[in-house]
Design an enzyme around this catalytic site. Structure first.
Site, mmCIF file in Angstrom:
data_model
loop_
_atom_site.group_PDB
_atom_site.id
_atom_site.type_symbol
_atom_site.label_atom_id
_atom_site.label_comp_id
_atom_site.label_asym_id
_atom_site.label_seq_id
_atom_site.Cartn_x
_atom_site.Cartn_y
_atom_site.Cartn_z
ATOM 1 N N ASN A 108 0.855 -1.192 0.000
ATOM 2 C CA ASN A 108 0.000 0.000 0.000
ATOM 3 C C ASN A 108 0.887 1.237 0.000
ATOM 4 O OD1 ASN A 108 -2.434 1.591 0.381
ATOM 5 N ND2 ASN A 108 -1.812 1.864 2.517
ATOM 6 N N HIS A 110 0.851 5.186 1.389
ATOM 7 C CA HIS A 110 0.141 6.039 2.352
ATOM 8 C C HIS A 110 0.777 7.431 2.346
ATOM 9 C CE1 HIS A 110 -2.236 7.050 5.861
ATOM 10 N NE2 HIS A 110 -1.151 7.625 6.345
HETATM 11 C C1 GAR Z 1 -2.840 9.069 -2.574
HETATM 12 O O1 GAR Z 1 -2.300 10.233 -1.995
HETATM 13 C C2 GAR Z 1 -2.636 7.884 -1.655
HETATM 14 O O2 GAR Z 1 -1.404 7.917 -0.971
HETATM 15 C C3 GAR Z 1 -3.787 8.044 -0.712
HETATM 16 O O3 GAR Z 1 -4.867 8.453 -1.513
HETATM 17 C C4 GAR Z 1 -4.365 9.166 -2.637
HETATM 18 C C5 GAR Z 1 -4.909 8.519 -3.879
HETATM 19 O O4 GAR Z 1 -4.607 9.284 -5.014
HETATM 20 N N1 GAR Z 1 -4.053 6.840 -0.025
HETATM 21 C C6 GAR Z 1 -4.640 6.776 1.161
HETATM 22 O O5 GAR Z 1 -4.999 7.758 1.782
HETATM 23 C C7 GAR Z 1 -4.834 5.381 1.694
HETATM 24 N N2 GAR Z 1 -5.553 5.407 2.938
HETATM 25 P P1 GAR Z 1 -4.573 8.622 -6.442
HETATM 26 O O6 GAR Z 1 -5.933 7.935 -6.623
HETATM 27 O O7 GAR Z 1 -4.427 9.771 -7.383
HETATM 28 O O8 GAR Z 1 -3.440 7.661 -6.483
#
Ligand code: GAR
Length: 211
Positions: A108, A110
């Protein structure tokens, strides 16, 4: 090349970075599937236009039946012969059973320097806390949310005048560089003994890093 599924819930910019990296012939993972828990995830169209197979298992239609939702996802993953999962903005908590089934084969990304700021709204919380360093983490997925072993991190300084949006944008830039490097590491089957951690923590030589 390890058959990899990217699980998304939204716009899919990290997914797009992984798809782009996996186009290199020597990249150790092949993106065989993009799986969303929402039919309206923007990333689905991006994946299709890159020629990647997509599927949706609507978490909403399972009305809190998490095991049923995951069984439906597992069926799609099995059907596609997937053996590695990259969560990329996948916003559902997975049950210990699903996590155990994918132990060692699920990672994952984060948007914080874990173990700081697990959970949501990481950029606002980093600003409110006054941290000088912020960033992103790629980690193995364990049953406790955002707590699995850390594989790689990229750090950026928090600047005077930063807003939640400006911080999010600079962290996201790092996410798009870090995740392809970290997934390659995992897909190549490298293990992560403690003595490898220094190298692991900085897989990109020019990743922003302040000692
Ligand atoms: C990203 O910043 C990722 O790190 C975060 O959501 C965003 C998704 O953006 N993930 C979390 O918060 C997991 N709990 P994306 O769809 O453009 O990759």
């Amino acid at each position: 090349r390890r058959r990899t599924a990217i699980l998304i819930s939204g716009r899919g910019s990290n997914m797009a970075a992984l798809i782009a990296a996996a186009q290199a012939p020597d990249y150790p993972a092949e993106i065989a599937l993009v799986l969303s828990n929402r039919a309206d995830a923007g990333g689905l169209a991006l994946a299709r236009s890159a020629g990647i197979a997509t599927a949706t298992v609507e978490s909403r239609s399972f009305k809190g039946d998490r095991a049923g939702f995951e069984a439906a996802m597992q069926a799609v993953l099995d059907q596609k012969g997937i053996d590695l999962i990259a969560l990329a903005g996948f916003m559902r908590v997975l049950t210990p059973g699903f996590v155990a089934a994918w132990e060692g084969r699920m990672v994952n990304i984060h948007p914080s320097l874990l173990p700081a700021f697990p959970g949501l709204d990481t950029h606002a919380r980093a600003l409110a806390a006054g941290v000088r360093l912020h960033g992103c983490t790629v980690h193995r997925v364990s049953a406790s949310v955002d707590e699995g072993p850390i594989l790689a991190q990229a750090a950026i300084p928090v600047l005077v005048g930063d807003t939640e949006a400006s911080l999010a944008a600079r962290v996201l830039e790092q996410e798009h560089r870090l995740y392809p490097a970290a997934l390659a590491w995992v897909a190549a089957g490298r293990t992560d003994p403690p003595e490898a951690r220094g190298a692991l923590a900085n897989p990109l030589p020019d990743t922003a890093w302040l000692p």
